[in-house]
Design an enzyme around this catalytic site. Structure first.
Site, short mmCIF file in Angstrom:
data_model
loop_
_atom_site.label_atom_id
_atom_site.label_comp_id
_atom_site.label_asym_id
_atom_site.label_seq_id
_atom_site.Cartn_x
_atom_site.Cartn_y
_atom_site.Cartn_z
N LYS A 90 -94.65 -9.54 9.59
CA LYS A 90 -93.85 -10.77 9.46
C LYS A 90 -92.97 -10.87 10.69
CE LYS A 90 -91.98 -14.11 6.83
NZ LYS A 90 -92.51 -15.05 7.82
N GLN A 111 -88.33 -6.32 15.34
CA GLN A 111 -88.59 -6.89 14.01
C GLN A 111 -88.90 -5.81 12.96
OE1 GLN A 111 -88.72 -10.55 14.21
NE2 GLN A 111 -88.40 -10.52 12.00
N LYS A 114 -85.44 -4.67 11.75
CA LYS A 114 -84.76 -5.79 11.09
C LYS A 114 -85.34 -6.02 9.70
CE LYS A 114 -84.61 -9.30 13.63
NZ LYS A 114 -84.51 -10.52 14.41
N LYS A 126 -94.53 -10.21 16.07
CA LYS A 126 -93.99 -11.37 16.80
C LYS A 126 -95.15 -12.02 17.53
CE LYS A 126 -90.11 -13.52 17.57
NZ LYS A 126 -88.94 -13.66 16.67
N GLY A 165 -90.96 -19.46 12.52
CA GLY A 165 -90.49 -20.06 13.76
C GLY A 165 -89.62 -19.12 14.58
N ASP A 166 -89.29 -19.56 15.77
CA ASP A 166 -88.34 -18.86 16.66
C ASP A 166 -88.01 -19.89 17.75
OD1 ASP A 166 -87.18 -16.02 17.33
OD2 ASP A 166 -87.98 -16.68 19.24
N THR A 209 -80.49 -18.08 9.18
CA THR A 209 -80.16 -17.11 10.23
C THR A 209 -78.68 -17.24 10.62
OG1 THR A 209 -82.44 -17.23 10.99
CG2 THR A 209 -80.85 -16.20 12.46
N ASN A 240 -81.41 -23.78 16.42
CA ASN A 240 -81.32 -23.54 14.98
C ASN A 240 -80.23 -22.52 14.63
OD1 ASN A 240 -82.46 -21.49 12.71
ND2 ASN A 240 -82.75 -23.62 12.12
N SER A 385 -87.08 -16.11 4.55
CA SER A 385 -88.52 -16.38 4.64
C SER A 385 -89.25 -15.71 3.48
CB SER A 385 -89.09 -15.86 5.95
OG SER A 385 -88.87 -16.78 6.99
#
Ligand code: NDP
Length: 453
Positions: A90, A111, A114, A126, A165-166, A209, A240, A385
């Site tokens: 993810k 990630q 995290k 990613k 998204g990012d 976030t 965002n 998410s």
């Protein structure tokens, strides 16, 4: 003789030349993990660090598309499936001209920890492209996304890999990617998160976030008998993460003085006007010059004319991109006493991934700044998410309050974990060490249990 962690780091640099961002992320993590792995030979016997720093799979592919003038354009596509020890891969997709393999690997590596910190069962990944959505028409963005998914669909799946998204990938891009996945597979499944509310998205995902960053910051302040109320705040970025950081900080009584984009930055002594910011950035996809044209008394500084970190404030939230806050800015913030909060606490939390350079981080820690690294501070996004995935899978739709409550509970859990780990390893309040170790422990246990794979 060099320690286990040092030897692995040396090998990473040798085996992956020309990947400075990846080296930086691994250096920071291994520097903390040596407290764990250098005193327990089980890790070395299991080759655990060597496996941890090597992605399970790296996909690189061509993304051909046709622009509005009929010209054929080619971009690079990536998906780095880094570690699936605790759950399916993810992690977000980034569309930005600066994307390359090093950036993808650093983000995928971060990630892992995290996602583990959220306490949820998700592995780290990613992906993205060096495609720049800025200045492209909706049709061009759609054709690019469709081409990107036409390759990526075969590598992802609800139990395999669930992208989100990012930078440069918001609700428009996720919509086009989802449409193409559904068309190719002929099945409606929650294979992407950040979806629109009309087709399986979750309330609070858009805000998560930024809200999570502010919730975690409030936890850290509360633990010291303080709060955000009445504090002045500097934010960088205006995407965002930045927008919803501003919104939640204002809701908790702080005053946000700055935002930025890649062309310049705003200083607004009355507090950033979030409604205008959303109109400019989310609706018009415009530049901050439009904010300055509409809001009285604010200052616009073009890129190169100072930085948001020059402004007199109590708290800093870097929310744009990697390595945007360097040692000179850190020294300035600390030396000016700009970050001095009540009781002598000084305070920085990373909304972006690795926005603070290694030297700047060292400077903060050296000067007793309370520093919340991105892997803990911005984990609210990926956590929500997972809440979105639960809703899509069960065809249910939860209220804003319900999702927000769950997000707050997850953030509390993150704070307790990183605080506890930092104390257990004799560095109370060092949340870099606390986050790296707390994130590592669950992944390491799972990797040990699963054998040499
Ligand atoms: P957006 O694309 O929405 O916004 C990015 C913002 O940062 C824009 O204001 C952009 O300005 C600015 N920016 C990006 N690259 C640069 C650069 N090279 N130099 C200067 N400014 C830059 O992205 P997000 O807000 O989603 O992401 C911001 C950060 O937060 C990233 O590090 C991302 O990895 C991280 N993050 C995001 C999550 C999410 O849920 N979205 C989750 C966890 C982390 P401009 O428009 O001019 O390019």
């Amino acid at each position: 003789m060099a320690s286990y962690a040092e030897r692995v780091l040396k090998q990473v640099k040798k085996a992956n030349p020309n990947e400075p961002e990846f080296h930086q992320a691994v250096t920071e993590v291994l520097d903390s993990l040596k407290l764990v792995v250098d005193n327990d030979s089980r890790y070395e016997r299991a080759g655990l660090l060597e496996r941890l720093v090597e992605p399970e799979r790296v996909l690189m592919f061509r993304v051909p598309w046709v622009d509005d003038k009929g010209k054929v354009r080619i971009n690079k596509g990536y998906r780095v499936q880094f570690n699936s020890a605790i759950g399916p891969y993810k992690g977000g997709l980034r569309f930005h001209p600066s994307v390359n393999l090093s950036v993808m690997k650093f983000l995928g590596f971060e990630q892992i920890f995290k996602n583990s910190l959220t306490g949820l069962a998700i592995g780290g990944a990613k992906g993205g492209s060096n495609f720049d959505p800025k200045g492209k028409s909706d049709g061009e963005v759609m054709r690019f996304c469709q081409s990107f998914m036409t390759e990526m669909f075969r590598h992802i799946g609800v139990d395999t890999d669930i992208p989100a998204g990012d930078i440069g990938v918001g609700s428009r891009e996720i919509g086009y990617l989802m449409g193409q996945y559904k068309r190719i597979r002929n099945e409606y499944v929650g294979v992407l998160t950040g979806k629109g509310l009309s087709y399986g998205g979750s309330l609070v995902r858009k805000e998560a976030t930024g809200y999570g960053l502010v919730y975690l910051s409030e936890e850290a302040l509360n633990a010291r008998g303080d709060s955000l109320k009445g504090k002045t705040v500097a934010v960088s970025g205006s995407g965002n993460v930045a927008i919803y950081t501003c919104e939640k900080a204002r809701q908790l009584g702080a005053k946000v003085l700055t935002v930025s984009d890649s062309d310049g930055w705003i200083y607004d002594p009355n507090g950033i006007n979030i409604e205008v910011l959303k109109q400019v950035k989310e609706v018009e996809r415009g530049r901050l010059t439009s904010y300055a044209e509409r809001v009285k008394d604010c200052e616009y500084h073009p890129r190169g004319e100072g930085k948001v970190w020059d402004v007199d404030c109590k708290i800093a939230f870097p929310c744009a991109t990697q390595n945007e806050l360097d040692e000179a800015s850190a020294a300035k913030l600390v030396a000016d006493g700009v970050l001095l909060v009540k009781n002598g606490v000084k305070y920085v939390a990373e909304g972006a991934n690795m926005p603070t350079t290694v030297k700047a981080t060292e400077h903060f820690l050296h000067n007793s700044v309370i520093f919340l690294p991105g892997k803990a501070a911005n984990a609210g996004g990926v956590a929500t998410s997972v809440l979105e995935m639960s809703q899509t899978d069960t065809r249910l739709f939860w209220s804003f309050e319900k999702v927000d409550r769950k997000l707050q509970a997850i953030v509390k859990h993150i704070f307790v974990s990183i605080d506890e780990a930092s104390s257990r390893y004799g560095m109370p309040g060092n949340y870099v060490v606390g986050s790296n170790i707390a994130g590592f422990e669950k992944v390491a246990d799972a990797m040990m249990a699963e054998g040499v794979v």
